[in-house]
Design a protein around this motif. Structure first.
Motif, short mmCIF file in Angstrom:
data_model
loop_
_atom_site.label_atom_id
_atom_site.label_comp_id
_atom_site.label_asym_id
_atom_site.label_seq_id
_atom_site.Cartn_x
_atom_site.Cartn_y
_atom_site.Cartn_z
N PRO A 1 0.82 -1.22 0.00
CA PRO A 1 0.00 0.00 0.00
C PRO A 1 0.84 1.26 0.00
O PRO A 1 1.86 1.35 0.69
CB PRO A 1 -0.81 -0.12 1.30
CG PRO A 1 -0.03 -1.03 2.17
CD PRO A 1 0.68 -1.99 1.26
N GLN A 2 0.41 2.22 -0.81
CA GLN A 2 1.08 3.51 -0.89
C GLN A 2 0.11 4.61 -0.51
O GLN A 2 -1.10 4.52 -0.77
CB GLN A 2 1.60 3.75 -2.31
CG GLN A 2 2.72 2.80 -2.73
CD GLN A 2 3.20 3.08 -4.15
OE1 GLN A 2 2.40 3.34 -5.04
NE2 GLN A 2 4.51 3.04 -4.34
N CYS A 3 0.63 5.66 0.09
CA CYS A 3 -0.20 6.79 0.49
C CYS A 3 -0.84 7.41 -0.75
O CYS A 3 -0.14 7.76 -1.71
CB CYS A 3 0.65 7.82 1.23
SG CYS A 3 -0.27 9.32 1.64
N PRO A 4 -2.15 7.59 -0.74
CA PRO A 4 -2.83 8.17 -1.91
C PRO A 4 -2.52 9.65 -2.12
O PRO A 4 -2.82 10.20 -3.18
CB PRO A 4 -4.31 7.95 -1.60
CG PRO A 4 -4.38 7.85 -0.13
CD PRO A 4 -3.11 7.21 0.31
N LYS A 5 -1.88 10.29 -1.14
CA LYS A 5 -1.60 11.72 -1.27
C LYS A 5 -0.13 12.02 -1.57
O LYS A 5 0.17 12.78 -2.47
CB LYS A 5 -2.07 12.46 -0.01
CG LYS A 5 -3.57 12.30 0.22
CD LYS A 5 -4.18 13.41 1.03
CE LYS A 5 -5.69 13.24 1.09
NZ LYS A 5 -6.35 14.26 1.91
N CYS A 6 0.79 11.39 -0.81
CA CYS A 6 2.21 11.68 -1.04
C CYS A 6 2.92 10.57 -1.80
O CYS A 6 4.06 10.73 -2.22
CB CYS A 6 2.94 11.97 0.27
SG CYS A 6 3.24 10.51 1.31
N GLY A 7 2.26 9.43 -1.96
CA GLY A 7 2.86 8.31 -2.67
C GLY A 7 3.87 7.53 -1.84
O GLY A 7 4.47 6.58 -2.32
N GLY A 8 4.04 7.92 -0.59
CA GLY A 8 4.99 7.25 0.28
C GLY A 8 4.44 5.98 0.89
O GLY A 8 3.31 5.58 0.60
N PRO A 9 5.23 5.32 1.74
CA PRO A 9 4.79 4.06 2.34
C PRO A 9 3.67 4.26 3.36
O PRO A 9 3.55 5.31 3.97
CB PRO A 9 6.06 3.53 3.02
CG PRO A 9 6.87 4.75 3.29
CD PRO A 9 6.59 5.70 2.17
#
Length: 280
Positions: free
Chosen positions: A170-178
């Motif tokens: 899963p990746q953060c939908p806002k920053c693309g981070g973990p």
């Protein structure tokens, strides 16, 4: 002992409000021990023990895995260990049966999500160390909390050789981070608006109970868990109509100051709850 059980049941039945404080001892009585290298741990996490030297679920939750694929293999497996069949223990079922018709509130450090499964209302529940069904951004770029049921189950089912497929991470939908599970294993843990709302609801419940017949029912809370134990003892000391009831196995501590308004039962919590429901 029958007299003690009867006294506990009487206090619960007479109470205007009941605050339940639950920690690992309650989960252990239901067969979920995050501290133990027992048969259940070896069955579910034996490969992590062999590869990384991890000897308990708790140790695994704080372990620094070399990759996201390995980290999520562990956490998705932990999710399945707690929730694979969405079943709760007899201890949880009996606890709910005991208080379901009362004005109750639950504060717990357990993150296994079993209170809601047992029937407890989420509006009357404060899981202050998080919930293993939820996800958050590891970078804390925003404070939204997400349902993780689908992706955690899929990662658990599709992992191979102790790793999950990279495209499932899963990746953060806002920053693309973990992302990470919304449980308090590091300083990134988010006290998001829903966390704050639960905390405020807990505080308001205590304020509303002032002066009334209040039972503080403590289940499996060790002495080191002062986030539950200390407030319960202070409330009992300050509220003349409060009763402190503590159930634990091998560890009962009641200060002299509140001894006259306290009941302690040293024993298996699951067996004690079953006896109380039977008496009810």
């Amino acid at each position: 002992m029958k007299e003690t059980y009867a006294a506990v049941l009487r206090k619960i039945e007479e109470a205007d409000s009941i605050v339940i404080g639950a920690s690992n001892g309650l989960a252990i009585s239901g067969g979920y021990n995050i501290f133990a290298e027992n048969a259940a741990f070896i069955e579910n996490f034996g490969d992590f023990c062999e590869k990384y030297g991890i000897r308990s679920i708790l140790q695994g939750a704080f372990y620094s895995f070399p990759s996201q694929e390995e980290k999520w293999a562990f956490f998705s497996r932990m999710y399945m260990y707690f929730l694979e069949n969405e079943e709760v223990s007899p201890a949880m079922k009996n606890l709910y049966e005991l208080v379901k018709d009362k004005n109750y509130f639950v504060i717990t450090s357990n993150t296994d999500a079993h209170f809601e499964l047992a029937g407890f209302s989420k509006e009357r529940l404060f899981e202050f160390e998080g919930n293993c069904r939820k996800l958050q951004c590891s970078n804390s770029c925003h404070d939204d909390i997400y349902s993780g049921d689908h992706v955690l189950r899929e990662m658990a089912q599709k992992q191979q050789n102790g790793k999950v497929p990279s495209d499932l991470i899963p990746q953060c939908p806002k920053c693309g981070g973990p992302m990470q599970m919304h449980v308090e294993v590091d300083r990134n843990f988010l006290r998001d608006p829903s966390w704050q709302a639960s905390y405020d609801a807990y505080q308001n419940f205590i304020k509303t109970a002032h002066g009334k017949k209040l039972v503080l029912l403590e289940l499996g809370v060790g002495f080191r868990n002062q986030l539950i134990k200390a407030p319960f003892m202070n409330i009992t000391n300050n509220e003349e109509n409060a009763t402190y009831i503590t159930l634990n196995k091998g560890e009962i501590y009641i200060p002299q100051e509140i001894a006259s308004r306290s009941i302690g039962i040293d024993g298996d919590i699951s067996a004690v709850l079953a006896q109380l429901v039977q008496l009810k």
